[in-house]
Each structure stands twice: as structure tokens, then as C-alpha cells.
Design an enzyme around this catalytic site. Structure first.
Site, PDB file in Angstrom:
ATOM      1  N   HIS A  56     -62.529  -0.914   6.446  1.00 52.01           N
ATOM      2  CA  HIS A  56     -62.049  -2.162   5.842  1.00 52.01           C
ATOM      3  C   HIS A  56     -60.791  -2.678   6.535  1.00 52.01           C
ATOM      4  O   HIS A  56     -59.922  -3.277   5.894  1.00 52.01           O
ATOM      5  CB  HIS A  56     -61.759  -1.965   4.345  1.00 52.01           C
ATOM      6  CG  HIS A  56     -62.985  -1.688   3.537  1.00 52.01           C
ATOM      7  ND1 HIS A  56     -63.753  -2.677   2.948  1.00 52.01           N
ATOM      8  CD2 HIS A  56     -63.590  -0.518   3.229  1.00 52.01           C
ATOM      9  CE1 HIS A  56     -64.776  -2.119   2.306  1.00 52.01           C
ATOM     10  NE2 HIS A  56     -64.697  -0.823   2.467  1.00 52.01           N
ATOM     11  N   ASN A 129     -66.900  -3.839  -3.816  1.00 50.13           N
ATOM     12  CA  ASN A 129     -67.550  -4.484  -2.664  1.00 50.13           C
ATOM     13  C   ASN A 129     -68.331  -5.691  -3.141  1.00 50.13           C
ATOM     14  O   ASN A 129     -68.424  -5.931  -4.344  1.00 50.13           O
ATOM     15  CB  ASN A 129     -68.531  -3.499  -2.002  1.00 50.13           C
ATOM     16  CG  ASN A 129     -67.844  -2.553  -1.025  1.00 50.13           C
ATOM     17  OD1 ASN A 129     -66.742  -2.829  -0.578  1.00 50.13           O
ATOM     18  ND2 ASN A 129     -68.498  -1.445  -0.725  1.00 50.13           N
ATOM     19  N   TYR A 339     -57.671   7.184  -1.718  1.00 52.68           N
ATOM     20  CA  TYR A 339     -56.955   5.928  -1.454  1.00 52.68           C
ATOM     21  C   TYR A 339     -55.444   6.122  -1.395  1.00 52.68           C
ATOM     22  O   TYR A 339     -54.790   5.726  -0.443  1.00 52.68           O
ATOM     23  CB  TYR A 339     -57.337   4.880  -2.500  1.00 52.68           C
ATOM     24  CG  TYR A 339     -58.712   4.342  -2.250  1.00 52.68           C
ATOM     25  CD1 TYR A 339     -59.820   5.158  -2.370  1.00 52.68           C
ATOM     26  CD2 TYR A 339     -58.917   3.043  -1.829  1.00 52.68           C
ATOM     27  CE1 TYR A 339     -61.090   4.695  -2.108  1.00 52.68           C
ATOM     28  CE2 TYR A 339     -60.181   2.569  -1.561  1.00 52.68           C
ATOM     29  CZ  TYR A 339     -61.256   3.407  -1.703  1.00 52.68           C
ATOM     30  OH  TYR A 339     -62.513   2.947  -1.420  1.00 52.68           O
TER      31      TYR A 339
HETATM   32 FE1  HDE Z   1     -63.424   2.831   0.324  1.00 53.23          FE
HETATM   33  N1  HDE Z   1     -61.799   3.396   1.315  1.00 53.23           N
HETATM   34  N2  HDE Z   1     -64.031   4.724   0.218  1.00 53.23           N
HETATM   35  N3  HDE Z   1     -65.098   2.291  -0.697  1.00 53.23           N
HETATM   36  N4  HDE Z   1     -62.760   0.975   0.283  1.00 53.23           N
HETATM   37  C1  HDE Z   1     -60.807   2.589   1.783  1.00 53.23           C
HETATM   38  O1  HDE Z   1     -58.495   3.047   1.737  1.00 53.23           O
HETATM   39  C2  HDE Z   1     -63.286   5.818   0.491  1.00 53.23           C
HETATM   40  C3  HDE Z   1     -66.110   3.109  -1.133  1.00 53.23           C
HETATM   41  C4  HDE Z   1     -63.288  -0.097  -0.394  1.00 53.23           C
HETATM   42  O2  HDE Z   1     -58.627  -4.098   0.938  1.00 53.23           O
HETATM   43  C5  HDE Z   1     -59.699   3.337   2.425  1.00 53.23           C
HETATM   44  O3  HDE Z   1     -56.605   1.898   2.215  1.00 53.23           O
HETATM   45  C6  HDE Z   1     -63.992   7.026   0.188  1.00 53.23           C
HETATM   46  C7  HDE Z   1     -66.920   2.460  -2.093  1.00 53.23           C
HETATM   47  C8  HDE Z   1     -62.513  -1.260  -0.173  1.00 53.23           C
HETATM   48  O4  HDE Z   1     -57.193  -2.438   1.241  1.00 53.23           O
HETATM   49  C9  HDE Z   1     -60.081   4.777   2.229  1.00 53.23           C
HETATM   50  C10 HDE Z   1     -65.216   6.636  -0.264  1.00 53.23           C
HETATM   51  C11 HDE Z   1     -66.400   1.200  -2.249  1.00 53.23           C
HETATM   52  C12 HDE Z   1     -61.470  -0.889   0.664  1.00 53.23           C
HETATM   53  C13 HDE Z   1     -61.401   4.662   1.502  1.00 53.23           C
HETATM   54  C14 HDE Z   1     -65.222   5.213  -0.253  1.00 53.23           C
HETATM   55  C15 HDE Z   1     -65.261   1.121  -1.369  1.00 53.23           C
HETATM   56  C16 HDE Z   1     -61.637   0.519   0.916  1.00 53.23           C
HETATM   57  C17 HDE Z   1     -59.451   2.983   3.851  1.00 53.23           C
HETATM   58  C18 HDE Z   1     -66.380   7.527  -0.698  1.00 53.23           C
HETATM   59  C19 HDE Z   1     -66.902   0.050  -3.118  1.00 53.23           C
HETATM   60  C20 HDE Z   1     -60.377  -1.776   1.222  1.00 53.23           C
HETATM   61  C21 HDE Z   1     -58.044   2.586   3.939  1.00 53.23           C
HETATM   62  C22 HDE Z   1     -66.085   8.271  -1.876  1.00 53.23           C
HETATM   63  C23 HDE Z   1     -67.090   0.414  -4.513  1.00 53.23           C
HETATM   64  C24 HDE Z   1     -59.282  -1.953   0.229  1.00 53.23           C
HETATM   65  C25 HDE Z   1     -57.613   2.469   2.583  1.00 53.23           C
HETATM   66  C26 HDE Z   1     -58.281  -2.900   0.834  1.00 53.23           C
HETATM   67  C27 HDE Z   1     -60.739   1.276   1.699  1.00 53.23           C
HETATM   68  C28 HDE Z   1     -61.997   5.779   1.089  1.00 53.23           C
HETATM   69  C29 HDE Z   1     -66.383   4.423  -0.594  1.00 53.23           C
HETATM   70  C30 HDE Z   1     -64.506  -0.083  -1.215  1.00 53.23           C
HETATM   71  C31 HDE Z   1     -60.209   5.586   3.500  1.00 53.23           C
HETATM   72  C32 HDE Z   1     -63.465   8.455   0.398  1.00 53.23           C
HETATM   73  C33 HDE Z   1     -68.129   3.074  -2.798  1.00 53.23           C
HETATM   74  C34 HDE Z   1     -62.801  -2.637  -0.744  1.00 53.23           C
HETATM   75  O5  HDE Z   1     -59.126   5.408   1.452  1.00 53.23           O
END
Ligand code: HDE
Length: 486
Positions: A56, A129, A339
Site C-alpha cells: 500500500h 479495502n 500495523y
Molecule cells: Fe494490510 N498492511 N495487512 N491489509 N493494509 C499494511 O501497514 C497486513 C490486509 C491494508 O493507508 C501495512 O502501515 C497483514 C487486509 C491497508 O496506511 C502492514 C495482513 C486488508 C493498508 C500490513 C494484511 C489490508 C495496509 C503496510 C494479513 C483489508 C494501508 C504498511 C494479516 C481488510 C493503510 C503499514 C494506509 C497496510 C499488514 C492484510 C488493508 C505491513 C500482516 C486483509 C488499507 O502492516
């Protein structure tokens, strides 16, 4: 103190005499290390980038408000969802998933839909999302999944073999793959797409009664998608097309709006529902749990400064308020750690003190020090608890709601393993033209895959979802659906 310096200064406020010429020993002599203004400018410039988000990374943000249109007292005590007409300021960041910070907006990819509500009870982050589901349903697979979405370690190129190898070996991804490869995979703009919390969360009312909940932000602009050829052209001509569209719409007073709805599931239904309600690769039928309107979200102010507000924004599913709690969804559980860990690494231990992340209510705790502690660090107030000096104490009425636990501690897979019904339902829900475009997109994406065994494995999944689906993809790839699946 008024700004006595109307002129250019150093970072420490001293006036700068010359910003055009480095100081040298003689007109043509070597540059002098005592030119501290030069040193400071060059050194700060080297440190302007913070690590981009590992996923992202490319995003666009906007400020706005959330207004309650329908009280939710019956289900949750969360104040931001109660009191028709009540407005809560919020900030949203939209994003793509796989691309780097400078990548194109108009790619086929889910879009991040991360909302920070600055509520009277502290911040509430709904980090969703534009898809109601996800590719996987256990956090432990996320790093591997994202590796396949990023660049191959040898070629530094995107690798379709990895993408389809992982998906064909993780059949739980089929529903989201169908969603992604369909029309909604490339939204026309960020204003013409819905947003979803995706996970199941828990709401608790003032009597301590809990329900399960799923969030749906339905765009008031109507869902509009972008054709592949237009998307490809824009990716080259204007890679920031979505960012620009959102900024200009708000600048021109054309404020985008979404209606927030929820689906509510009685707590006991989770034990008997035909799909595991905590499996984020599945939706809840709207017939079973209809949408209930909660309020409206309006974006009416652009960031003043992109880095300060969008790049430094830190969202976490763990940032919740009283009345909202986690469900046992294994993806959500993993995210509750990931996060804030990412934020401490990317922005710093005190990221919550930054203006964009700071709650609008006072944060009273005994957390002290840490890099960039730029507030008064608690001043001379008592710095430990329990204490006899009237420091902030816990408020038992805000304890998490107790819930029953059963079974033994173990590493077990979800027991509902039907990955095909909902993917097939989605395929059959599409119009004839949509299905045609879906198959075209999948065939184009799978054509570069080197190994037929990967293609055939994936075709079997499409076939199990719907025989026509599988047959059409196989035909497009000049392959036959394996007999064993027929
Ligand atoms: Fe993320 N995700 N994600 N994700 N995600 C990140 O946080 C993570 C998942 C989503 O505009 C990271 O600051 C794991 C689902 C958004 O700043 C990180 C898993 C959904 C954003 C991270 C998921 C999301 C992130 C990357 C599996 C929708 C951007 C840098 C368990 C429901 C937020 C950060 C923004 C960002 C981890 C799966 C949505 C790496 C471990 C499911 C919108 O922390």
C-alpha cells in the site's frame, strides 16, 4: 512569540545570508566545512524519505467527516455511531497494494480504504479495502503472498509464475481472484468504488451484549470501473490519475460521499452459519444479514501537505474505541500486531504524537521517552502506575467483553473448506459481457506462466467454481480441463 525572522533561516532559526553560493577558501578555493547552512541543507535532503509502506505504498488522502444518520445504540455503545446528526472528523487514505511509492494508480489491484475517525473516545481506525473479501485467511501466509505480488528477487520484475503458483496452491484465494480479475479490479476513480472493513468485527452495546458486524461503505457516486486499455494508457501518460482526480474533485467542491452500512449477525449464529463468519475469503449473504445504514462519510478537505498528512498517517485495525472489539478472524488477529509494528519501524515509536495521528482527546498514559518525543513527555507528572499521586487510572467499565473459549491450543486450518461456492456465485452473478472480460483478463494474466501444471491446477479451481468458467479459461490458454476434475 511572533516570527521575528521574515527571511530565510536555518533549521535552528538563524537567518541565512546567502542561499546561492557555498562558502569557499578564495573565489575558486575548496568549500569550507564551516558553511553549516550548506552542510545542513545537504544532510537534511539525504534524510527526506522515510521507508515506504511495504504494501500500500502508493496512496492518496483526504479529510472529511462522518455523520450519523441512524442510531446504532441497540448494537454498539461506540459514540461515533450514535446520535443522529452527530459529526466526527475523519481522514482517509486510499492506496494500491503491490506497487511502490511511484507506481501507477490505474493498475489491476485491490485498493486500500483506510479510515481514521477522530472520535470523542479516541481514534478508531477502519483499515479496509475496496473488496469485501481477501485472498487468504490466515496472517501466517501474508508475507509469502505479498512476495508473489512484488518483484522477483533475481530479475527484479513482476513474476506471473509466482502469482499463479501461489494462488493455485491456495484455493481459498479463488473468490478474491475472481473479484480482482473482474471489472472492479480497476476502479474508474477512487470516488467510484466501495470500501469494506472486510473482516468480521464485534460490536458491544452499553448492556454488554455483543453482535458480529461487517462494514460496507457504498459510494454515492455509483460504482464505475476502468477498461484495461484506458488503464494501460493512463498508467503511462498519467500514473497519478486517481490521485489527481480525488484532489481536483475536492478542490472544486465536488465532495465525494459514501453511505456506511453494516451487516449484523447475532453472536450465536457464528456457530451454525453455513460459512465460517470469521473466514475473510467469504461474504455473508445480504439476504441472511441485510445492510443497515449507519451514516454518511463526506470528504471535503485536501491535505495541506502530502508527506505530513498522507505519508506519515498510521492506521491500525488495533486502534479501536469502546463498543468495537476484535473477532477471532485469524487475518484480523495478525493485523492487530503487524500495523503498529510497521508504524514503529517506518515512522517511529512516537508516531501517534504526529498531528495527523494524534487523537482529538487527551492521551493519558505512562508511556515516556522514545525517539522524537516532541511533546512535553508527560512533564513532571507521575510516571508510573499504581501511584498515590492522582495519576490516570484504568476505568473498569471499559474492560474488553469476556467471551468463551473452547478447544485446545493448536495450529489448525479453518474447517469450512468450500472455496468454490461463493467464487462460482460471483461468476454467475456477472453479466455475459463481464464474464467475457473476466476470462479475457485471466487468460492474459496467465499466458506468461511458464509451467502448464500451474495453469492446469488453477483451471481446476475455476472449473470447480463453475464448469463454464474453467472451460473458457482453459480454451483461452489452449489447454484442456483435466479429466480428474470433471
Ligand atoms: Fe494490510 N498492511 N495487512 N491489509 N493494509 C499494511 O501497514 C497486513 C490486509 C491494508 O493507508 C501495512 O502501515 C497483514 C487486509 C491497508 O496506511 C502492514 C495482513 C486488508 C493498508 C500490513 C494484511 C489490508 C495496509 C503496510 C494479513 C483489508 C494501508 C504498511 C494479516 C481488510 C493503510 C503499514 C494506509 C497496510 C499488514 C492484510 C488493508 C505491513 C500482516 C486483509 C488499507 O502492516
Amino acid at each position: 512569540m511572533s516570527n521575528v525572522n521574515k527571511h530565510l533561516t536555518t533549521g535552528t532559526g538563524a537567518p541565512v545570508g546567502d542561499n546561492q553560493n557555498s562558502m569557499t577558501a578564495g573565489g575558486r578555493g575548496p568549500t569550507l566545512i564551516q558553511d553549516v547552512h550548506l552542510l545542513e541543507k545537504l544532510a537534511h535532503f539525504n534524510r527526506e524519505r522515510v521507508p515506504e509502506r511495504v504494501v500500500h505504498a502508493k496512496g492518496a488522502g483526504a479529510h472529511g467527516y462522518f455523520e450519523v444518520t441512524n442510531d446504532m445504540f441497540k448494537y454498539t455503545k461506540a459514540k461515533l455511531f450514535n446520535g443522529v446528526g452527530k459529526r466526527t472528523p475523519m481522514f482517509i487514505r486510499f492506496s494500491t497494494v503491490a506497487g511502490e511509492l511511484g507506481s501507477a494508480d490505474t493498475v489491476r489491484d485491490p485498493r486500500g480504504f483506510a479510515v481514521k475517525f477522530y472520535t470523542e473516545e479516541g481514534n478508531y481506525d477502519l483499515v479496509g479495502n475496496n473488496t469485501p473479501i481477501f485472498f487468504i485467511r490466515d496472517a501466517i501466509k501474508f508475507p509469502d503472498f505479498i512476495h508473489t505480488q512484488k518483484r522477483d528477487p533475481r530479475t527484479h520484475l513482476k513474476n506471473p509464475n509466482a502469482v499463479w503458483d501461489f494462488w493455485s496452491l491456495s484455493p481459498e484465494s479463488l473468490h478474491q481472484v475472481t473479484y480482482l480479475m473482474g471489472d472492479r479490479g480497476i476502479p474508474a476513480t477512487l470516488r467510484h468504488m466501495n470500501g469494506y472493513g472486510s473482516h468480521t468485527f464485534k460490536w458491544v452495546n452499553a448492556e454488554g451484549e455483543a453482535v458480529w458486524v461487517k462494514y460496507h461503505f457504498i459510494t454515492e457516486q455509483g460504482v464505475k470501473n476502468m477498461a484495461n486499455d484506458v488503464a494501460a494508457k493512463l498508467a503511462g501518460e498519467n500514473p497519478d490519475y486517481h490521485t489527481e482526480d480525488l484532489f481536483n474533485a475536492i478542490e472544486n467542491g465536488d465532495y465525494p460521499e459514501w453511505r456506511l452500512h453494516v451487516q449484523i449477525m447475532p453472536i450465536e449464529d457464528a456457530n451454525t452459519y453455513r460459512f465460517d463468519p470469521f473466514d475473510v475469503t467469504k461474504i455473508w449473504s445480504h439476504k441472511d444479514y441485510p445492510l443497515i445504514e449507519v451514516g454518511r462519510m463526506v470528504l471535503d478537505r485536501n491535505p495541506e501537505n502530502y508527506f505530513a498528512e498522507v505519508e506519515q498517517a498510521t492506521f491500525s485495525p488495533g486502534t479501536m474505541v469502546p463498543g468495537v472489539e476484535a473477532s477471532p478472524d485469524k487475518m484480523l488477529q495478525g493485523r492487530l500486531f503487524a500495523y503498529s509494528d510497521a508504524h514503529r519501524y517506518r515512522v517511529g515509536a512516537n508516531h501517534n504524537l504526529l498531528p495527523i495521528n494524534r487523537p482529538r482527546v487527551e492521551a493519558n498514559n505512562y508511556q515516556r521517552d522514545g525517539a522524537m518525543r516532541f511533546d512535553n513527555n508527560g512533564g513532571g507528572s507521575v510516571y508510573y502506575e499504581p501511584n498515590s499521586y492522582d495519576g490516570p487510572k484504568e476505568a473498569p467499565q471499559f474492560k474488553q467483553t469476556p467471551f468463551d473459549i473452547s478447544g485446545e491450543a493448536a495450529q489448525v486450518a479453518y474447517d469450512h473448506n468450500d472455496h468454490y461456492t461463493q467464487a462460482g456465485d460471483l461468476y454467475r452473478l456477472m453479466s455475459k459481457d463481464e464474464r467475457g472480460r473476466l476470462v479475457e483478463n485471466i487468460v492474459a494474466a496467465m499466458k506468461p506462466v511458464e509451467r502448464d501444471d500451474i495453469k492446469l491446477r488453477q483451471i481446476q479451481h475455476f472449473y470447480k467454481a463453475d464448469p463454464e468458467y474453467g472451460e473458457r479459461v482453459a480454451k483461452g490458454l489452449n489447454l484442456q480441463v483435466p479429466q480428474e476434475v470433471k
